[in-house]
Motif scaffolding. Structure first.
Motif, PDB file in Angstrom:
ATOM      1  N   SER A   8       0.822  -1.206   0.000  1.00  0.00           N
ATOM      2  CA  SER A   8       0.000   0.000   0.000  1.00  0.00           C
ATOM      3  C   SER A   8       0.859   1.261   0.000  1.00  0.00           C
ATOM      4  O   SER A   8       0.530   2.250  -0.657  1.00  0.00           O
ATOM      5  CB  SER A   8      -0.930   0.005   1.216  1.00  0.00           C
ATOM      6  N   LEU A   9       1.971   1.225   0.735  1.00  0.00           N
ATOM      7  CA  LEU A   9       2.863   2.379   0.765  1.00  0.00           C
ATOM      8  C   LEU A   9       3.528   2.583  -0.592  1.00  0.00           C
ATOM      9  O   LEU A   9       3.696   3.723  -1.048  1.00  0.00           O
ATOM     10  CB  LEU A   9       3.913   2.182   1.852  1.00  0.00           C
ATOM     11  N   LEU A  10       3.889   1.490  -1.243  1.00  0.00           N
ATOM     12  CA  LEU A  10       4.473   1.595  -2.579  1.00  0.00           C
ATOM     13  C   LEU A  10       3.477   2.221  -3.554  1.00  0.00           C
ATOM     14  O   LEU A  10       3.825   3.138  -4.321  1.00  0.00           O
ATOM     15  CB  LEU A  10       4.904   0.211  -3.072  1.00  0.00           C
ATOM     16  N   VAL A  11       2.245   1.743  -3.528  1.00  0.00           N
ATOM     17  CA  VAL A  11       1.208   2.315  -4.393  1.00  0.00           C
ATOM     18  C   VAL A  11       1.007   3.793  -4.073  1.00  0.00           C
ATOM     19  O   VAL A  11       0.916   4.640  -4.979  1.00  0.00           O
ATOM     20  CB  VAL A  11      -0.114   1.538  -4.231  1.00  0.00           C
ATOM     21  N   VAL A  26       3.923  14.703  -0.272  1.00  0.00           N
ATOM     22  CA  VAL A  26       3.969  13.998   1.012  1.00  0.00           C
ATOM     23  C   VAL A  26       2.568  13.885   1.611  1.00  0.00           C
ATOM     24  O   VAL A  26       2.160  12.826   2.110  1.00  0.00           O
ATOM     25  CB  VAL A  26       4.918  14.723   1.982  1.00  0.00           C
ATOM     26  N   LEU A  27       1.815  14.979   1.563  1.00  0.00           N
ATOM     27  CA  LEU A  27       0.452  14.948   2.095  1.00  0.00           C
ATOM     28  C   LEU A  27      -0.459  14.028   1.297  1.00  0.00           C
ATOM     29  O   LEU A  27      -1.458  13.530   1.815  1.00  0.00           O
ATOM     30  CB  LEU A  27      -0.126  16.370   2.095  1.00  0.00           C
ATOM     31  N   MET A  28      -0.116  13.806   0.039  1.00  0.00           N
ATOM     32  CA  MET A  28      -0.960  12.981  -0.814  1.00  0.00           C
ATOM     33  C   MET A  28      -0.745  11.484  -0.586  1.00  0.00           C
ATOM     34  O   MET A  28      -1.619  10.668  -0.914  1.00  0.00           O
ATOM     35  CB  MET A  28      -0.682  13.316  -2.280  1.00  0.00           C
ATOM     36  N   VAL A  29       0.408  11.101  -0.021  1.00  0.00           N
ATOM     37  CA  VAL A  29       0.700   9.678   0.162  1.00  0.00           C
ATOM     38  C   VAL A  29      -0.352   8.975   1.018  1.00  0.00           C
ATOM     39  O   VAL A  29      -0.900   7.943   0.613  1.00  0.00           O
ATOM     40  CB  VAL A  29       2.119   9.491   0.747  1.00  0.00           C
ATOM     41  N   PRO A  30      -0.682   9.465   2.238  1.00  0.00           N
ATOM     42  CA  PRO A  30      -1.727   8.775   3.007  1.00  0.00           C
ATOM     43  C   PRO A  30      -3.080   8.786   2.322  1.00  0.00           C
ATOM     44  O   PRO A  30      -3.834   7.810   2.413  1.00  0.00           O
ATOM     45  CB  PRO A  30      -1.755   9.542   4.334  1.00  0.00           C
ATOM     46  N   HIS A  31      -3.398   9.889   1.618  1.00  0.00           N
ATOM     47  CA  HIS A  31      -4.658   9.935   0.877  1.00  0.00           C
ATOM     48  C   HIS A  31      -4.689   8.858  -0.196  1.00  0.00           C
ATOM     49  O   HIS A  31      -5.703   8.183  -0.409  1.00  0.00           O
ATOM     50  CB  HIS A  31      -4.841  11.320   0.258  1.00  0.00           C
ATOM     51  N   ALA A  32      -3.561   8.670  -0.886  1.00  0.00           N
ATOM     52  CA  ALA A  32      -3.485   7.635  -1.918  1.00  0.00           C
ATOM     53  C   ALA A  32      -3.594   6.243  -1.305  1.00  0.00           C
ATOM     54  O   ALA A  32      -4.202   5.335  -1.897  1.00  0.00           O
ATOM     55  CB  ALA A  32      -2.177   7.775  -2.688  1.00  0.00           C
ATOM     56  N   SER A  68      -6.873   1.396  -0.508  1.00  0.00           N
ATOM     57  CA  SER A  68      -7.578   0.504   0.412  1.00  0.00           C
ATOM     58  C   SER A  68      -9.065   0.455   0.108  1.00  0.00           C
ATOM     59  O   SER A  68      -9.684  -0.619   0.162  1.00  0.00           O
ATOM     60  CB  SER A  68      -7.345   0.971   1.859  1.00  0.00           C
ATOM     61  N   ALA A  69      -9.643   1.611  -0.225  1.00  0.00           N
ATOM     62  CA  ALA A  69     -11.068   1.652  -0.548  1.00  0.00           C
ATOM     63  C   ALA A  69     -11.368   0.868  -1.821  1.00  0.00           C
ATOM     64  O   ALA A  69     -12.331   0.088  -1.878  1.00  0.00           O
ATOM     65  CB  ALA A  69     -11.535   3.098  -0.687  1.00  0.00           C
ATOM     66  N   PRO A 106       0.155   4.928  10.012  1.00  0.00           N
ATOM     67  CA  PRO A 106       1.051   5.631   9.074  1.00  0.00           C
ATOM     68  C   PRO A 106       0.443   6.924   8.545  1.00  0.00           C
ATOM     69  O   PRO A 106       1.172   7.890   8.300  1.00  0.00           O
ATOM     70  CB  PRO A 106       1.246   4.606   7.945  1.00  0.00           C
ATOM     71  N   THR A 107      -0.878   6.949   8.363  1.00  0.00           N
ATOM     72  CA  THR A 107      -1.524   8.174   7.903  1.00  0.00           C
ATOM     73  C   THR A 107      -1.311   9.301   8.895  1.00  0.00           C
ATOM     74  O   THR A 107      -0.945  10.425   8.515  1.00  0.00           O
ATOM     75  CB  THR A 107      -3.032   7.926   7.706  1.00  0.00           C
ATOM     76  N   LEU A 108      -1.519   9.035  10.176  1.00  0.00           N
ATOM     77  CA  LEU A 108      -1.327  10.061  11.195  1.00  0.00           C
ATOM     78  C   LEU A 108       0.142  10.467  11.298  1.00  0.00           C
ATOM     79  O   LEU A 108       0.449  11.656  11.490  1.00  0.00           O
ATOM     80  CB  LEU A 108      -1.833   9.546  12.541  1.00  0.00           C
ATOM     81  N   ALA A 109       1.041   9.499  11.163  1.00  0.00           N
ATOM     82  CA  ALA A 109       2.467   9.815  11.257  1.00  0.00           C
ATOM     83  C   ALA A 109       2.905  10.715  10.104  1.00  0.00           C
ATOM     84  O   ALA A 109       3.599  11.723  10.309  1.00  0.00           O
ATOM     85  CB  ALA A 109       3.287   8.521  11.262  1.00  0.00           C
ATOM     86  N   ILE A 110       2.503  10.371   8.883  1.00  0.00           N
ATOM     87  CA  ILE A 110       2.884  11.178   7.724  1.00  0.00           C
ATOM     88  C   ILE A 110       2.241  12.553   7.796  1.00  0.00           C
ATOM     89  O   ILE A 110       2.876  13.574   7.493  1.00  0.00           O
ATOM     90  CB  ILE A 110       2.484  10.458   6.424  1.00  0.00           C
ATOM     91  N   ALA A 111       0.986  12.615   8.222  1.00  0.00           N
ATOM     92  CA  ALA A 111       0.302  13.902   8.340  1.00  0.00           C
ATOM     93  C   ALA A 111       0.991  14.791   9.375  1.00  0.00           C
ATOM     94  O   ALA A 111       1.125  16.006   9.178  1.00  0.00           O
ATOM     95  CB  ALA A 111      -1.162  13.691   8.705  1.00  0.00           C
ATOM     96  N   GLY A 112       1.439  14.205  10.494  1.00  0.00           N
ATOM     97  CA  GLY A 112       2.135  14.989  11.509  1.00  0.00           C
ATOM     98  C   GLY A 112       3.462  15.537  11.011  1.00  0.00           C
ATOM     99  O   GLY A 112       3.787  16.716  11.231  1.00  0.00           O
TER     100      GLY A 112
END
Length: 257
Positions: free
Chosen positions: A53-56, A176-182, A187-188, A232-238
């Motif tokens: 998922s992180l690679l994608v 960087v902000l787009m990675v967790p969104h992606a 996942s969806a 990871p989403t919260l970590a990257i967002a922070g």
């Protein structure tokens, strides 16, 4: 994150090890996250799923950022009818929900990693284009840009030598902000059965495959992959939030995706 880089070779060997005698075991010392419906260790599958998922997310975010930066910089630098036309296209695509447009795109291909990457990239470049365009329009009024134009520099030279380097920090932050969104988008799509194949251990496919177990009272096959999406989403967002403050604290709202 370090485990994602170090563990994948071990995970690849273990993820296909089916043990029906150990199926749906609750968390224990041998299997801290329990096992899934085929007896496979859920911790290792979550680590491998996070890697996929992180690679994608990273590839899709990078691709979307490149598209958005080129489009936004072109619109802002050229202005006039080019700017108006580009922004009408951006507004048109923005009126369609990302997930709905992503479902339409992945439906054109067989399930796999690259259709998901294309889907996320083609639905997430719009905000980056707006950010870059706004920054370019702001920079065009700076004295050094006027001096370059007065000195005979062409629009292309001004854009490449002056405008584009100035907006790269904003574009990098947007990526960087787009990675967790992606990652959430992947996942969806996988949860809906339209993303990665079911035999590929991504976080979306793990949650999708655990629906039956959740209805039967086994909570761990759903909880732990879900946490691997959220943490990871919260970590990257922070981290991105701290970076955003360092880049330009006065324009916080413009850098939000």
């Amino acid at each position: 994150m370090l485990a994602v880089l170090l563990v994948p070779p071990l995970v690849r060997l273990d993820q296909q090890a089916v043990d029906l005698g150990a199926r749906l075991l609750p968390p224990n010392w041998s299997h801290p996250f329990g096992t899934d419906d085929l007896g496979r260790d859920l911790l290792l599958r979550c680590v491998y799923g996070l890697r996929v998922s992180l690679l994608v997310g990273v590839v899709a975010a990078f691709t979307a950022t490149v598209i958005g930066t080129v489009v936004g910089a072109t619109a802002g630098a050229l202005g006039g009818w080019v700017d108006r036309g580009v922004m009408r296209v951006v507004d048109t695509f923005s009126s369609v929900p990302h997930l709905l447009l992503g479902i339409f795109i992945v439906a054109l291909f067989r399930p796999g990693v690259w259709p998901v990457v294309v889907s996320v990239a083609l639905t997430h470049w719009l905000s980056t284009a707006r950010i870059v365009r706004a920054e370019v329009l702001s920079l065009r009024s700076r004295p050094y840009i006027d001096a370059a134009v007065s000195g005979g520099a062409s629009r292309w030279r001004v854009a490449v030598r002056h405008l584009l380097p100035a907006v790269l920090p904003q574009a990098a932050l947007a990526a960087v902000l787009m990675v967790p969104h992606a990652m959430w988008h992947e996942s969806a799509l996988s949860f809906l059965g339209l993303g990665l194949p079911t035999h590929t251990a991504s976080l979306g496919t793990l949650i999708q495959g655990a629906r039956g177990s959740l209805l039967a009272g086994q909570w761990w096959p759903t909880l732990f992959p879900g946490l691997f999406v959220i943490v990871p989403t919260l970590a990257i967002a922070g981290l991105a939030g701290a970076w955003r403050e360092r880049i330009n604290p006065r324009r916080r709202s413009e850098l939000m995706l």
